[in-house]
Design a protein around this motif. Structure first.
Motif: not given
Length: 305
Positions: A56-64, A82-84
């Protein structure tokens, strides 16, 4: 770095604008193909980086709603993720050395040292299998009237002969020395922050006892250590360079874990000294059921039918 909850989120939550903001990042090197002249040891670490899946891809969301610190952190993880594609947990460390005042549009340049790591289980240890060392980078954020921030873009210092010129071009002169020669205190702090993500992830999944480290921190036994010839060992690398399940098996004698569609599998490379056989297998982690396996003659490198 304050504690952060590691969230497993979908890529759909990440906007194309944010992805486009990750600039001047070098793609991870492809593992070199082993030849008769190369030693197996030279390709083990590199091959383990590529031998992974994207889920699974473990990402984070940036927002205001992000603070400046969290906006920088999220941007570093986003760009590197996005690279590794290796690993099941991603972490970063950063040191904010200086920042400009926001321009008329509210955009603000932040001058940081950053480090990124992706971690996977290898022989029961939680090992940094992909990522970077310390890299100077310019992170641009959008500041808002309410004192909150969102990530806009990141540009890293260039590699090789262009490194010093890129530092002098993109960083204030007062930071040149710190960027060009990164001292041990900064390196230790970046590593501490990065590994805090790994520690938090292990706590979340109930595997706090796993030791965290780099590949070089642990001992690995190779086929050649057991007396297998370099010729045969290279043939096994050829097998593992194909499109079969062996691609995910470790280049050392032992195992590595991979999450596929949120199911954990153990990929094993074993050596039977008595039978002189090399065994690759894919095992369901939860039950130990062997799902796929293949066996090779350790004296010839031929597949055993």
């Amino acid at each position: 770095m304050k504690n952060r909850v590691i969230a497993l989120l979908t890529v759909a939550l990440l906007t194309s604008t944010m992805v486009a903001g990750c600039g001047n990042q070098a793609a991870p090197e492809e593992p070199a193909a082993a030849t008769q002249e190369e030693s197996v040891e030279e390709v083990v670490a590199e091959a383990s980086v590529e031998a992974s899946v994207e889920e699974p891809v473990q990402d984070v969301v940036t927002d205001i709603t992000s603070s400046l610190d969290d906006a920088i952190s999220a941007g570093i993880i986003l760009c590197n993720n996005n690279l590794f594609k290796a690993g099941e947990a991603k972490g970063e460390g950063h040191i904010l050395m200086d920042k400009d005042e926001p321009d008329e549009e509210g955009k603000q340049k932040c001058y940081v040292l950053e480090m990124y790591g992706a971690y996977e289980f290898q022989n029961g240890n939680f090992v940094k299998c992909a990522g970077s060392g310390a890299i100077p980078a310019v992170v641009t954020v959008q500041s808002h009237d309410d004192g909150l921030y969102e990530f806009i873009s990141m540009v890293e210092a260039e590699d090789g002969s262009a490194f010093v010129d890129s530092i002098k071009k993109n960083f204030p002169e007062a930071l040149w020395s710190r960027c060009i020669t990164i001292d041990s205190d900064d390196l230790n702090e970046l590593e501490r922050q990065e590994r805090a993500f790994a520690e938090e992830y292990l706590s979340k999944i109930g595997r706090e006892d796993a030791e965290i480290g780099d590949y070089s921190d642990f001992e690995y036994k190779l086929l050649t250590d057991e007396g297998v010839s370099v010729d045969v060992s290279n043939k096994m690398i050829d097998v593992q360079s194909g499109d079969g399940f062996e691609f995910f098996c470790p280049m050392w004698i032992g195992d590595r874990e991979v999450l596929e569609d949120n199911v954990r599998y153990t990929y094993k490379t074993e050596y039977d000294q008595k039978k002189k056989q090399i065994i690759f297998s894919k095992v369901l982690y939860e039950t130990g059921e062997v799902l796929e396996s293949s066996v090779y003659d350790a004296t010839t490198g031929d597949k055993v039918e």
